[in-house]
Design an enzyme around this catalytic site. Sequence first.
Site, short mmCIF file in Angstrom:
data_model
loop_
_atom_site.label_atom_id
_atom_site.label_comp_id
_atom_site.label_asym_id
_atom_site.label_seq_id
_atom_site.Cartn_x
_atom_site.Cartn_y
_atom_site.Cartn_z
N THR A 129 13.38 4.36 37.55
CA THR A 129 13.21 5.62 38.28
C THR A 129 11.73 5.93 38.56
O THR A 129 10.88 5.74 37.71
CB THR A 129 13.84 6.77 37.47
OG1 THR A 129 15.19 6.44 37.18
CG2 THR A 129 13.79 8.09 38.23
N GLU A 130 11.50 6.41 39.78
CA GLU A 130 10.17 6.88 40.17
C GLU A 130 10.32 8.25 40.83
O GLU A 130 11.45 8.68 41.12
CB GLU A 130 9.53 5.91 41.18
CG GLU A 130 9.37 4.52 40.62
CD GLU A 130 8.65 3.58 41.58
OE1 GLU A 130 8.17 4.04 42.64
OE2 GLU A 130 8.57 2.39 41.26
N GLY A 134 15.21 7.57 42.59
CA GLY A 134 16.13 7.85 41.49
C GLY A 134 17.46 7.24 41.84
O GLY A 134 17.71 6.06 41.60
N SER A 135 18.32 8.05 42.51
CA SER A 135 19.61 7.52 42.95
C SER A 135 19.41 6.35 43.91
O SER A 135 20.21 5.41 43.94
CB SER A 135 20.42 8.61 43.66
OG SER A 135 20.54 9.75 42.83
N ARG A 278 37.70 31.48 11.42
CA ARG A 278 37.19 32.78 11.87
C ARG A 278 38.33 33.79 12.01
O ARG A 278 39.28 33.59 12.79
CB ARG A 278 36.49 32.61 13.22
CG ARG A 278 35.98 33.88 13.83
CD ARG A 278 34.82 34.45 13.06
NE ARG A 278 34.16 35.54 13.76
CZ ARG A 278 33.21 36.28 13.22
NH1 ARG A 278 32.82 36.07 11.96
NH2 ARG A 278 32.64 37.25 13.92
N ILE A 347 34.24 29.67 21.89
CA ILE A 347 35.06 29.90 20.69
C ILE A 347 34.18 30.38 19.53
O ILE A 347 34.62 31.17 18.69
CB ILE A 347 35.86 28.61 20.35
CG1 ILE A 347 36.99 28.44 21.36
CG2 ILE A 347 36.39 28.65 18.91
CD1 ILE A 347 37.77 27.15 21.27
N GLY A 350 29.09 34.72 19.48
CA GLY A 350 27.63 34.82 19.43
C GLY A 350 27.00 33.64 18.69
O GLY A 350 25.89 33.22 19.01
N GLU A 373 21.73 7.59 34.17
CA GLU A 373 22.42 6.34 34.52
C GLU A 373 23.35 6.50 35.73
O GLU A 373 24.46 5.98 35.76
CB GLU A 373 23.14 5.74 33.30
CG GLU A 373 22.13 5.38 32.22
CD GLU A 373 22.54 4.29 31.26
OE1 GLU A 373 23.45 3.52 31.56
OE2 GLU A 373 21.92 4.22 30.19
N THR A 375 23.95 9.71 38.82
CA THR A 375 24.51 11.07 38.83
C THR A 375 26.02 11.04 39.10
O THR A 375 26.58 10.02 39.52
CB THR A 375 23.84 11.93 39.93
OG1 THR A 375 24.14 11.31 41.19
CG2 THR A 375 22.34 12.02 39.75
C1 LIG Z 1 16.71 12.43 29.93
C2 LIG Z 1 16.67 11.38 30.98
C3 LIG Z 1 16.53 10.04 30.62
C4 LIG Z 1 16.41 9.06 31.62
N1 LIG Z 1 16.17 7.74 31.26
C5 LIG Z 1 15.88 6.83 32.23
C6 LIG Z 1 15.46 5.49 31.88
O1 LIG Z 1 15.40 5.12 30.71
N2 LIG Z 1 15.13 4.64 32.90
C7 LIG Z 1 15.18 5.01 34.21
O2 LIG Z 1 14.85 4.19 35.07
N3 LIG Z 1 15.60 6.26 34.57
C8 LIG Z 1 15.94 7.16 33.62
N4 LIG Z 1 16.33 8.45 33.97
C9 LIG Z 1 16.38 8.82 35.38
C10 LIG Z 1 17.79 9.04 35.90
O3 LIG Z 1 18.47 7.84 35.96
C11 LIG Z 1 17.64 9.74 37.26
O4 LIG Z 1 17.18 11.06 37.00
C12 LIG Z 1 18.93 9.77 38.04
O5 LIG Z 1 19.26 8.47 38.45
C13 LIG Z 1 18.83 10.68 39.26
O6 LIG Z 1 17.69 10.42 40.01
P1 LIG Z 1 16.77 11.65 40.47
O7 LIG Z 1 16.48 12.47 39.26
O8 LIG Z 1 15.61 11.10 41.21
O9 LIG Z 1 17.70 12.49 41.43
P2 LIG Z 1 17.88 12.25 43.03
O10 LIG Z 1 18.21 10.83 43.31
O11 LIG Z 1 16.70 12.83 43.71
O12 LIG Z 1 19.15 13.14 43.33
C14 LIG Z 1 19.08 14.58 43.41
C15 LIG Z 1 20.47 15.10 43.67
O13 LIG Z 1 20.94 14.64 44.95
C16 LIG Z 1 22.18 13.99 44.80
N5 LIG Z 1 22.29 12.93 45.80
C17 LIG Z 1 21.37 11.98 46.10
N6 LIG Z 1 21.82 11.18 47.09
C18 LIG Z 1 23.06 11.61 47.42
C19 LIG Z 1 24.06 11.20 48.36
N7 LIG Z 1 23.87 10.16 49.17
N8 LIG Z 1 25.21 11.89 48.41
C20 LIG Z 1 25.43 12.94 47.60
N9 LIG Z 1 24.53 13.39 46.68
C21 LIG Z 1 23.37 12.74 46.59
C22 LIG Z 1 22.17 13.44 43.38
O14 LIG Z 1 23.48 13.14 42.91
C23 LIG Z 1 21.51 14.61 42.65
O15 LIG Z 1 22.46 15.60 42.39
C24 LIG Z 1 16.50 9.43 32.98
C25 LIG Z 1 16.69 10.77 33.33
C26 LIG Z 1 16.75 11.74 32.36
C27 LIG Z 1 16.90 13.18 32.78
#
Ligand SMILES: Cc1cc2nc3c(=O)[nH]c(=O)nc-3n(C[C@H](O)[C@H](O)[C@H](O)COP(=O)(O)OP(=O)(O)OC[C@H]3O[C@@H](n4cnc5c(N)ncnc54)[C@H](O)[C@@H]3O)c2cc1C
Length: 391
Positions: A129-130, A134-135, A278, A347, A350, A373, A375
Site C-alpha cells: 500500500t502507498e 491501496g485497492s 446482569r 448488551i 454503559g 487485506e 476492503t
Molecule cells: C491497520 C492496517 C494495517 C494494514 N496493513 C497493511 C500491510 O501490512 N501491508 C500493506 O500493503 N497494506 C496494509 N494496509 C493497507 C490496506 O490494505 C489498505 O488500507 C486497503 O487495501 C484500502 O486501501 P486504501 O486505504 O488506500 O483505500 P482506497 O483504495 O483509497 O479506497 C477508499 C474507499 O473507496 C472504495 N473503493 C475503491 N475503489 C472502488 C471501486 N472500484 N468500487 C467501489 N468502491 C471502491 C474502497 O472500498 C474504500 O471504501 C493496512 C491498513 C490498515 C488500516
Amino acid sequence: MIEADVLLDDEQRKLSQVVRDFADSVVAPAAYRYDTERRLPMEIIAQMGELGLFGLPFPRDVGGQGQDYVSLCLAVEALARVDQSIAVTLEAGVGLGIVPIYRHGSREQQERWLPDLLAGKALAAFGLTEAGAGSDAGGTRTTARLDGDEWVIDGSKQFITNSGTPITSLVTITAVTGETVGQDGEVRKELSSIIVPAGTPGLEVGPSYDKVGWHTSDTHPLTLTDVRVPAGNLLGERGRGYANFLRALDEGRIAFAALATGAAQGCLEEALRYARERVVFGRSIGENQHVAFTLARMQARVHTARLAWLDAAQKLVRGKPFKAEASVAKLVGGEAAMANARDASQIFGGYGFLNENSVARHYRDAKVLEVGEGTTEVQLMVIARSLGLDG
Ligand SMILES: Cc1cc2nc3c(=O)[nH]c(=O)nc-3n(C[C@H](O)[C@H](O)[C@H](O)COP(=O)(O)OP(=O)(O)OC[C@H]3O[C@@H](n4cnc5c(N)ncnc54)[C@H](O)[C@@H]3O)c2cc1C
C-alpha cells in the site's frame, strides 16, 4: 455453543484448544494494559514462537510444524477471541511476511530468512500500500532500478503491519521496475517484489499511526530514499511482484476471515456471560426475548462466518480454486465481527462503553476488518467477477 468441530481432525481440535488456553491464560489478562500502552508485547510474541504458531502451515524440512493452512486459521481465530492485535500480528506475520518468502524465495533467501521467522524470533512485513495505491495497486509509484548489481529503491509505503517491531528482520516491498507491453499493445507498469532488510540505510520507519483500534499491532509508514540492496534481493521473478502478491492476499483473506470470526465469537461469549449475570428489573437481562434473540443472531453470524472460512481453507489445502470463497469468507466475517461487537456493547449497557471491557475493544478493533487485506467493496468486486459480472 455451536462448534464446527466435525469438520476438523483430532490434531486440529487439539491445536485449537491449546491456543484457546494460551489466549485465555496469557493474552486476555494483559490485553487491556497493552492496548492502553499501545505497544506490541514482545514477551507474548516470543511465547507464540515457542508454541510453534508462526511455523504452523509450513513443512518440517524448512523448520515448520508440518500442519496446514486450516491449522493457522484456527490459531488466528482462537487468539482473536480475546485480542485482535495479537491475532493480526500472527496472521500478517505468516500470510504477508513468511508466505511470499517461502513460496517465491530462492534457496539462499529461504535459508537466510526462514529459520528465525518460522521460530517467531523475527517478524517480516509486506509493503504494497502507498498513498496513491491501496485497492488499486496499479497506482504504485515506488521505483526500483538496477545500478550494477544493486537495486536502488525510492518511494514510500503506508500502513505496513509488523514493519517497526524490535524483531522485524525485513520488509518485502513492491516497486515499479520498468514497463511491459501487453498483447493488446498497452504499456503497463512492471511490478516486482524486493526484500529490504531492516536497518538498510535509507529505509525510514515512521512513527506508529494513531489508530482507532488494533492499538497493540505494529503499523508504520515507510519512506525509502536511495535504498540500495543486492540484485539478489529480488523476490520471485521480475515483473511477477503483483501477481505473486495477489495470490498471497487471496490466502491471507482466509486467515483474516478466521480472525474476524474469532472476534465475533469473543463478543458472543462475553455478551452471553453478561446476559446471564446482569440482573435488571429483578431478572437476568438474558431472560428478555429481545436480548436472547440478539444473542441467537450473534451465534448465527459466528457459525456462518466460521463455515465460510473453513470451506475456503479446505479448498486451499486441497489445491482447489478458492478465490471467490476467500472473498465471501472475508466479507461475511468482517460483517459478523462488526455486528457482534455492536450488539455485545449494547448488551453491556454503559459498561460496554469502557475501554477496559473487551467488547469495547472489539468494537473499536472490528472496523478495520472491513478494510485490511482488501476492503469490503474489493471483496464484492471479486465475488461479482466470479459470477461473470464486471464488478
Ligand atoms: C491497520 C492496517 C494495517 C494494514 N496493513 C497493511 C500491510 O501490512 N501491508 C500493506 O500493503 N497494506 C496494509 N494496509 C493497507 C490496506 O490494505 C489498505 O488500507 C486497503 O487495501 C484500502 O486501501 P486504501 O486505504 O488506500 O483505500 P482506497 O483504495 O483509497 O479506497 C477508499 C474507499 O473507496 C472504495 N473503493 C475503491 N475503489 C472502488 C471501486 N472500484 N468500487 C467501489 N468502491 C471502491 C474502497 O472500498 C474504500 O471504501 C493496512 C491498513 C490498515 C488500516
